[in-house]
Design a protein around this motif. Structure first.
Motif, PDB file in Angstrom:
ATOM      1  N   TYR A 103      48.726  51.461  69.274  1.00 46.29           N
ATOM      2  CA  TYR A 103      50.199  51.321  68.600  1.00 46.29           C
ATOM      3  C   TYR A 103      51.177  50.576  69.501  1.00 46.29           C
ATOM      4  N   GLU A 104      51.036  50.796  70.749  1.00 50.75           N
ATOM      5  CA  GLU A 104      51.751  50.143  71.737  1.00 50.75           C
ATOM      6  C   GLU A 104      51.682  48.586  71.706  1.00 50.75           C
ATOM      7  N   ALA A 105      50.256  48.378  71.709  1.00 52.13           N
ATOM      8  CA  ALA A 105      50.005  47.046  71.684  1.00 52.13           C
ATOM      9  C   ALA A 105      50.256  46.163  70.340  1.00 52.13           C
ATOM     10  N   ARG A 162      56.714  39.986  70.292  1.00 50.93           N
ATOM     11  CA  ARG A 162      56.043  38.547  70.490  1.00 50.93           C
ATOM     12  C   ARG A 162      56.281  37.753  69.374  1.00 50.93           C
ATOM     13  N   GLU A 163      55.993  38.217  68.160  1.00 54.21           N
ATOM     14  CA  GLU A 163      56.452  37.257  66.876  1.00 54.21           C
ATOM     15  C   GLU A 163      57.754  37.206  66.766  1.00 54.21           C
ATOM     16  N   ILE A 200      56.590  37.910  60.990  1.00 49.25           N
ATOM     17  CA  ILE A 200      57.321  39.148  61.647  1.00 49.25           C
ATOM     18  C   ILE A 200      57.067  40.418  60.878  1.00 49.25           C
ATOM     19  N   ASP A 201      57.296  40.469  59.619  1.00 57.86           N
ATOM     20  CA  ASP A 201      57.240  41.581  58.707  1.00 57.86           C
ATOM     21  C   ASP A 201      55.746  42.052  58.685  1.00 57.86           C
ATOM     22  N   ALA A 202      54.765  41.131  58.603  1.00 57.04           N
ATOM     23  CA  ALA A 202      53.394  41.592  58.602  1.00 57.04           C
ATOM     24  C   ALA A 202      52.961  42.270  60.002  1.00 57.04           C
ATOM     25  N   GLU A 203      53.493  41.785  61.075  1.00 52.90           N
ATOM     26  CA  GLU A 203      53.008  42.545  62.224  1.00 52.90           C
ATOM     27  C   GLU A 203      54.028  43.961  62.236  1.00 52.90           C
ATOM     28  N   ALA A 234      52.197  47.495  62.722  1.00 52.26           N
ATOM     29  CA  ALA A 234      52.311  48.254  63.849  1.00 52.26           C
ATOM     30  C   ALA A 234      52.771  49.784  63.233  1.00 52.26           C
ATOM     31  N   THR A 235      53.295  49.510  62.166  1.00 54.60           N
ATOM     32  CA  THR A 235      53.324  51.095  61.358  1.00 54.60           C
ATOM     33  C   THR A 235      51.973  51.702  60.858  1.00 54.60           C
ATOM     34  N   ALA A 236      51.081  50.834  60.462  1.00 58.54           N
ATOM     35  CA  ALA A 236      49.849  51.254  60.293  1.00 58.54           C
ATOM     36  C   ALA A 236      49.209  51.856  61.436  1.00 58.54           C
ATOM     37  N   ALA A 237      49.497  51.291  62.735  1.00 56.59           N
ATOM     38  CA  ALA A 237      48.895  51.682  63.648  1.00 56.59           C
ATOM     39  C   ALA A 237      49.449  52.986  64.204  1.00 56.59           C
ATOM     40  N   TYR A 238      50.770  53.155  63.940  1.00 55.40           N
ATOM     41  CA  TYR A 238      51.347  54.293  64.119  1.00 55.40           C
ATOM     42  C   TYR A 238      50.929  55.586  63.395  1.00 55.40           C
ATOM     43  N   ASN A 239      50.803  55.190  62.102  1.00 54.93           N
ATOM     44  CA  ASN A 239      50.203  56.254  61.016  1.00 54.93           C
ATOM     45  C   ASN A 239      48.924  56.730  61.466  1.00 54.93           C
ATOM     46  N   ASP A 240      47.752  55.388  61.793  1.00 54.14           N
ATOM     47  CA  ASP A 240      46.567  55.788  62.406  1.00 54.14           C
ATOM     48  C   ASP A 240      46.505  56.678  63.593  1.00 54.14           C
TER      49      ASP A 240
END
Length: 420
Positions: A37-39, A46-47, A96-99, A103-109
């Motif tokens: 998630y941090e990555a 970055r974007e 940017i929105d896609a990333e 990130a939100t998906a990684a948070y929920n994962d």
């Protein structure tokens, strides 16, 4: 009863509470999910930098021979360069929105991994307790079988007992010991599993103090389907992946349109450092780059991202359906398991009465020993089956809690979730 945030607290087991807390802090898979998630959040940063001008500075110093331009042949330059792409069609913002959605998906994962971890820890903990209870029952049954064997041997000398009856009882004693060894092995393996989930080596885990299986907590409220969708992190992760794919499609479409880039350059030049800022030059330019012929590359990318978006849409729908099914499955299994336990409880009571009655008849010469052995073996097996059934009931409740996805804090989690 409403679903508690930390659902395992409903079992009112202080030891369980502590090991779940330790697992949420130390489990290596969960820490890996946190770093993932941090990555993803770093990729967002970055974007996002594309929304700002890219500025770089340069310093150059050189000597030239012969000296046609500057006295002393020294050439010193210092300057700044900047470039900025105007987001005419929203391509940069879409990326940017896609990333951000990723990130939100990684948070929920990460949250889904924490829920799975807490459920796995709780399941293993109660399997440990069930194995400990099974071991106690087997030890008691081994003692009972040994006592019966002594009684049979005592009557063998008087001619009231056949030798085959002694052999059959001895076989039951050995069978009970074999099952006892199997349960002891299971206990050791479960402790090793628990150690790994706690981020420890098996040698470092302390011997857990096990008593008995807990009573089942009151049934939680399942809520309405819409609440389940918003509560389950795997559903939210799938939805975020769908939105990320949608923004990637928007970026691919915008990539077919012209790009406007602004460039500026400011430089100072002199034959020495003292006069460096006396002479300067600057420039401002605008570049418009429009794609004309790319051999179908850009349209193919649009087709690809559109197909990915459709794929994510159907994956999201499947995830929602599975979420509903898991809740319904857990409810059905729990209700039916309660009926199974009631039936097993009655069977244990009846089998105990039958076993006792047949033993009395056998020692009075009114019954064959094979009937006694069969009844005794069945009664002992039913008692072990009842413990297994109670464990299954607890596991079905854990599955229900997992399907309902009670919320809780995990290692490194902030007070607020990522905002899109």
């Amino acid at each position: 009863m409403e679903l508690p945030e930390k659902w395992w607290l409903s079992f009112e087991d202080s030891t369980l509470n502590e090991i779940v807390r330790q697992a949420l802090d130390s489990n290596l898979n969960l820490i890996t999910a946190l770093k993932r998630y941090e990555a993803a959040q770093a990729v967002v940063d970055r974007e996002s930098s594309s929304l700002f001008p890219q500025v770089s500075g340069f310093v150059q110093s050189a000597f030239s021979r012969p000296e046609p331009d500057f006295v002393g042949g020294e050439n010193v330059q210092f300057g700044l360069r900047a470039s900025y792409e105007v987001d005419l069609w929203g391509r940069i913002r879409a990326q940017i929105d896609a990333e951000e959605y990723r990130a939100t998906a990684a948070y929920n994962d990460m949250k889904a991994a924490a829920i799975s971890l807490s459920a796995e820890i709780t399941t293993i903990w109660y399997r440990l307790e069930a194995a400990a209870v099974q071991l106690q029952i087997l030890q008691q049954q081994a003692e009972t079988n040994q006592k019966i064997l002594k009684l049979i041997r005592a009557r063998f000398g008087s001619g009231q007992i056949r030798a085959v009856d002694i052999l059959r009882q001895q076989q039951l004693v050995e069978s009970t010991l074999q099952q006892q060894y199997a349960v002891e092995t299971l206990l050791a393996l479960l402790k090793n599993q628990l150690a790994v989930l706690l981020g420890e080596t098996p040698q470092n885990i302390q011997e857990p103090e096990l008593d008995s299986l807990p009573s089942l907590p009151p049934l939680p409220q399942t809520g309405i389907p819409a609440e389940l969708i918003t509560r389950r992190p795997d559903v939210q992760a799938s939805f975020s992946a769908l939105k990320a794919a949608d923004r990637e499609l928007a970026a691919a479409i915008s990539n077919q349109y012209p790009r406007l880039t602004l460039n500026t350059n400011l430089s100072f030049r002199s034959n020495n450092f003292q006069n460096l800022f006396d002479n300067y030059a600057y420039s401002l330019a605008g570049n418009l780059l429009a794609p004309i012929f790319y051999g179908g590359q850009l349209s193919a990318e649009v087709d690809r991202t559109e197909a990915v978006k459709d794929q994510r849409f159907y994956e999201y729908g499947q995830t929602v359906l599975v979420a509903f099914r898991e809740v319904e499955d857990a409810l059905v299994q729990e209700n039916k398991q309660k009926e199974i336990i009631e039936a097993l409880t009655q069977q244990v009571k009846l089998a105990d009465k039958v076993s006792r009655q047949l033993r009395v008849e056998y020692f009075n010469g009114l019954s064959d020993y094979l009937a006694v052995l069969t009844a005794l073996n069945q009664e002992q097996q039913l008692r072990r089956d009842l413990i297994t059934a109670r464990l299954n009931l607890l596991e079905f409740r854990i599955s229900l809690y997992r399907a309902l996805a009670g919320g809780f804090e995990i290692r490194g989690e902030t007070e607020e979730e990522p905002v899109n």
